[in-house]
Design a protein around this motif. Structure first.
Motif, PDB file in Angstrom:
ATOM      1  N   LEU A 104       0.611  -1.088   0.229  1.00 32.00           N
ATOM      2  CA  LEU A 104       0.201   0.001   0.133  1.00 32.00           C
ATOM      3  C   LEU A 104       0.885   1.195   0.215  1.00 32.00           C
ATOM      4  CD1 LEU A 104      -3.057  -0.771   2.951  1.00 32.00           C
ATOM      5  CD2 LEU A 104      -2.940  -0.775   0.247  1.00 32.00           C
ATOM      6  N   GLY A 105       2.243   0.917   0.614  1.00 31.02           N
ATOM      7  CA  GLY A 105       2.914   2.523   1.429  1.00 31.02           C
ATOM      8  C   GLY A 105       3.596   2.734  -0.390  1.00 31.02           C
ATOM      9  N   ARG A 106       2.819   1.968  -1.503  1.00 38.77           N
ATOM     10  CA  ARG A 106       3.682   2.041  -3.389  1.00 38.77           C
ATOM     11  C   ARG A 106       2.581   3.024  -3.627  1.00 38.77           C
ATOM     12  NH1 ARG A 106       4.317  -3.819  -3.564  1.00 38.77           N
ATOM     13  NH2 ARG A 106       6.018  -4.317  -3.769  1.00 38.77           N
ATOM     14  N   ARG A 107       1.530   2.960  -3.109  1.00 39.79           N
ATOM     15  CA  ARG A 107       0.191   3.994  -3.925  1.00 39.79           C
ATOM     16  C   ARG A 107       0.882   5.203  -3.047  1.00 39.79           C
ATOM     17  NH1 ARG A 107      -4.084   1.862  -7.604  1.00 39.79           N
ATOM     18  NH2 ARG A 107      -5.350   3.477  -7.645  1.00 39.79           N
ATOM     19  N   LEU A 108       0.984   5.404  -2.151  1.00 38.70           N
ATOM     20  CA  LEU A 108       1.164   6.429  -1.277  1.00 38.70           C
ATOM     21  C   LEU A 108       2.747   7.492  -1.585  1.00 38.70           C
ATOM     22  CD1 LEU A 108      -0.409   7.909   1.218  1.00 38.70           C
ATOM     23  CD2 LEU A 108       1.001   6.660   2.633  1.00 38.70           C
ATOM     24  N   VAL A 109       3.190   6.930  -2.709  1.00 38.89           N
ATOM     25  CA  VAL A 109       4.660   7.948  -2.857  1.00 38.89           C
ATOM     26  C   VAL A 109       4.148   9.294  -3.910  1.00 38.89           C
ATOM     27  CG1 VAL A 109       6.786   7.618  -3.434  1.00 38.89           C
ATOM     28  CG2 VAL A 109       6.402   5.624  -1.581  1.00 38.89           C
ATOM     29  N   GLY A 110       4.529   9.858  -3.610  1.00 38.30           N
ATOM     30  CA  GLY A 110       3.838  11.507  -4.326  1.00 38.30           C
ATOM     31  C   GLY A 110       3.091  11.806  -3.840  1.00 38.30           C
ATOM     32  N   ALA A 164      -5.915  -4.016   7.476  1.00 40.47           N
ATOM     33  CA  ALA A 164      -6.287  -2.753   8.484  1.00 40.47           C
ATOM     34  C   ALA A 164      -5.205  -2.092   9.263  1.00 40.47           C
ATOM     35  CB  ALA A 164      -8.000  -2.615   9.242  1.00 40.47           C
ATOM     36  N   GLU A 165      -4.498  -3.457   9.930  1.00 39.20           N
ATOM     37  CA  GLU A 165      -3.379  -2.892  10.391  1.00 39.20           C
ATOM     38  C   GLU A 165      -2.711  -1.969   9.630  1.00 39.20           C
ATOM     39  OE1 GLU A 165      -1.927  -5.648  13.104  1.00 39.20           O
ATOM     40  OE2 GLU A 165      -3.846  -6.855  13.386  1.00 39.20           O
ATOM     41  N   GLY A 166      -2.268  -2.527   8.167  1.00 43.52           N
ATOM     42  CA  GLY A 166      -1.594  -2.260   7.842  1.00 43.52           C
ATOM     43  C   GLY A 166      -1.915  -0.261   7.489  1.00 43.52           C
ATOM     44  N   ILE A 167      -3.011  -0.169   6.946  1.00 48.04           N
ATOM     45  CA  ILE A 167      -3.421   1.049   6.412  1.00 48.04           C
ATOM     46  C   ILE A 167      -3.626   2.182   7.904  1.00 48.04           C
ATOM     47  CG2 ILE A 167      -5.516   2.469   6.495  1.00 48.04           C
ATOM     48  CD1 ILE A 167      -6.275   0.028   5.150  1.00 48.04           C
ATOM     49  N   GLY A 168      -3.553   1.632   8.815  1.00 42.19           N
ATOM     50  CA  GLY A 168      -3.312   2.017  10.192  1.00 42.19           C
ATOM     51  C   GLY A 168      -1.919   2.742  10.897  1.00 42.19           C
ATOM     52  N   ALA A 169      -1.365   1.373  10.284  1.00 43.07           N
ATOM     53  CA  ALA A 169       0.604   2.191  10.174  1.00 43.07           C
ATOM     54  C   ALA A 169       0.907   3.202   9.916  1.00 43.07           C
ATOM     55  CB  ALA A 169       1.414   1.032  10.050  1.00 43.07           C
ATOM     56  N   LEU A 170       0.324   3.180   8.665  1.00 40.63           N
ATOM     57  CA  LEU A 170       0.921   4.166   7.310  1.00 40.63           C
ATOM     58  C   LEU A 170      -0.058   6.093   7.867  1.00 40.63           C
ATOM     59  CD1 LEU A 170       0.424   1.966   4.433  1.00 40.63           C
ATOM     60  CD2 LEU A 170       2.103   3.334   4.964  1.00 40.63           C
ATOM     61  N   GLU A 171      -1.414   5.432   7.852  1.00 36.91           N
ATOM     62  CA  GLU A 171      -2.077   6.632   8.912  1.00 36.91           C
ATOM     63  C   GLU A 171      -1.405   7.426   9.591  1.00 36.91           C
ATOM     64  OE1 GLU A 171      -6.023   7.133   9.065  1.00 36.91           O
ATOM     65  OE2 GLU A 171      -5.950   6.256  11.505  1.00 36.91           O
ATOM     66  N   ASN A 172      -0.985   6.420  10.729  1.00 36.87           N
ATOM     67  CA  ASN A 172      -0.407   7.116  12.332  1.00 36.87           C
ATOM     68  C   ASN A 172       0.937   8.057  11.270  1.00 36.87           C
ATOM     69  OD1 ASN A 172      -2.435   6.683  13.573  1.00 36.87           O
ATOM     70  ND2 ASN A 172      -0.970   4.467  14.205  1.00 36.87           N
TER      71      ASN A 172
END
Length: 399
Positions: free
Chosen positions: A51-57, A83-91
């Protein structure tokens, strides 16, 4: 300000590993979060990386947009490690956004309502029984349990929480069939278990004295019938709450209606949708919210829906010190706070891992006013404690 790079780091944490996420922005600022793969959650790192690849940029400040997009992209398999992965990225985005603005994260959540947070000493006696190589002094019997209760009082804390143990087969050991320790999928509760839980709680009360609040966590270790048997057997004990995990809100409501003690629950649930059936069934007195799994921004939504149902919340917090600081920012801002979980027994090298560690005063956690979460992992220190190959619940063995 846009996301430039995402990195995960892991270090040794005694019987488990600690997991960290680092997001670097194109202006050089860094945001951190802590997550976990040891509490029945293998694969969170892979979710973060994909999911982080989608977040870059993307814009750092648009964390709600990221949450909605990531939720849509993973809609066929919501919850759990996704959901845990999304939560870590959000935090990590929240930490980065707050640092960019030069404010503590609680300012992003509506502002600080309290300067200090009442905490309970979690896993009191638990870590010293189950992991004596890392948490001293080792507890080898009920006398050690009594001494642990006494230490809580002497160190100025006002509440403690413990777990379930068997004391009459030599060295005490954890009773956790809900996590296959021992493997008893029927989850029956017999007189031996009930008697041991009672003796354990009585020893803590004797050591702690009458003024310390005592909480007990039975996790997923029994079904409703057995839980009611236990509650009847400890009815006369003065308990702050009995913490229960179940994925059946109606069954929990049935228990709560008959319980002599307040019931807390829901630490393994995700999002408002996960909590709603429990709130509608009036299944608990206190909702346990895991901000590390859900992300703090989403956890504020959970707290709000709990508040609308006249239910206070308590953060689930049994990870590393960065998680404690994350939960401190949440607990400072949420209106309907009951109390906060905190592990006071720490690893010998814990303080080496962070720029700042939690500060306590008279049983309260002081809310830091530094930008972001108020602390950061020290990368050199993390690398000085390389992770073990495996750790946590999936590798737990009776010792």
């Amino acid at each position: 300000m846009k996301v430039e790079a995402i990195e995960t780091l892991t270090c040794d944490a005694g019987w488990r590993n600690y997991f960290f996420l680092k997001i670097t922005a194109d202006n050089g600022l860094v945001g951190w979060s802590e997550y976990d793969e040891g509490f029945g959650s293998p694969g969170v790192t892979s979710v973060i990386e994909q999911l982080g690849r989608r977040l870059v940029g993307q814009r750092v400040t648009a964390h709600e947009r990221f949450f909605q997009e990531a939720s849509a992209l993973t809609r066929p398999a919501p919850g759990s490690v996704i959901a845990e992965g999304i939560g870590a990225l959000e935090n990590a985005l929240l930490d980065l956004k707050a640092k960019h603005l030069g404010v503590p994260c609680y300012e992003l959540l509506g502002g600080k309502l309290r300067d200090k947070i009442r905490v309970y000493w979690s896993h009191c006696a638990t870590w010293r029984i189950s992991h004596p190589n890392f948490y001293k002094p080792a507890i080898t019997g009920l006398e050690g349990v009594k001494q642990a209760g006494r230490e809580v009082r002497e160190r100025g804390f006002t509440a403690l929480k413990t777990n379930m143990f068997i004391h009459d087969d030599g060295l005490p050991y954890a009773w956790r069939p809900g996590f296959a320790v021992p493997f008893q999928p029927e989850l029956n509760v017999d007189k031996k278990v009930i008697g041991n839980v009672r003796r354990h709680l009585e020893a803590l009360r004797e050591g702690a004295g009458p003024d310390i609040d005592i909480l007990v966590d039975v996790n997923f270790n029994m079904k409703s019938e057995g839980l009611l048997r236990l509650l009847r057997a400890i009815e006369d004990l003065d308990l702050f709450w009995v913490e229960v995990d179940t994925y059946n809100p109606k069954a929990l409501a049935h228990v709560r209606q008959r319980s002599p003690h307040p019931i807390s629950s829901c630490e393994t649930l995700f999002g408002v949708r996960g909590f709603m059936p429990y709130l509608e069934a009036q299944a608990m007195d206190v909702g346990i919210v895991d901000t590390i799994w859900n992300g703090v921004w989403q956890s504020m939504k959970i707290a709000a829906i709990c508040d609308a149902h006249d239910v206070n919340i308590a953060p689930h917090n049994f990870y590393g010190d960065l998680c404690t600081m994350i939960n401190a920012q949440f607990a400072a801002a949420v209106p309907n706070l009951r109390i906060m979980e905190c592990d006071i027994d720490r690893l010998p090298w814990e303080s080496e891992l962070y720029t700042h560690t939690p500060e306590f005063e008279d049983g309260y956690l002081l809310v830091p006013d530094r930008p972001g979460w108020g602390t950061e992992p020290i990368e050199e220190a993390l690398r000085a404690h390389p992770p073990k190959v495996a750790g946590g619940l999936l590798q737990y063995k009776r010792s």
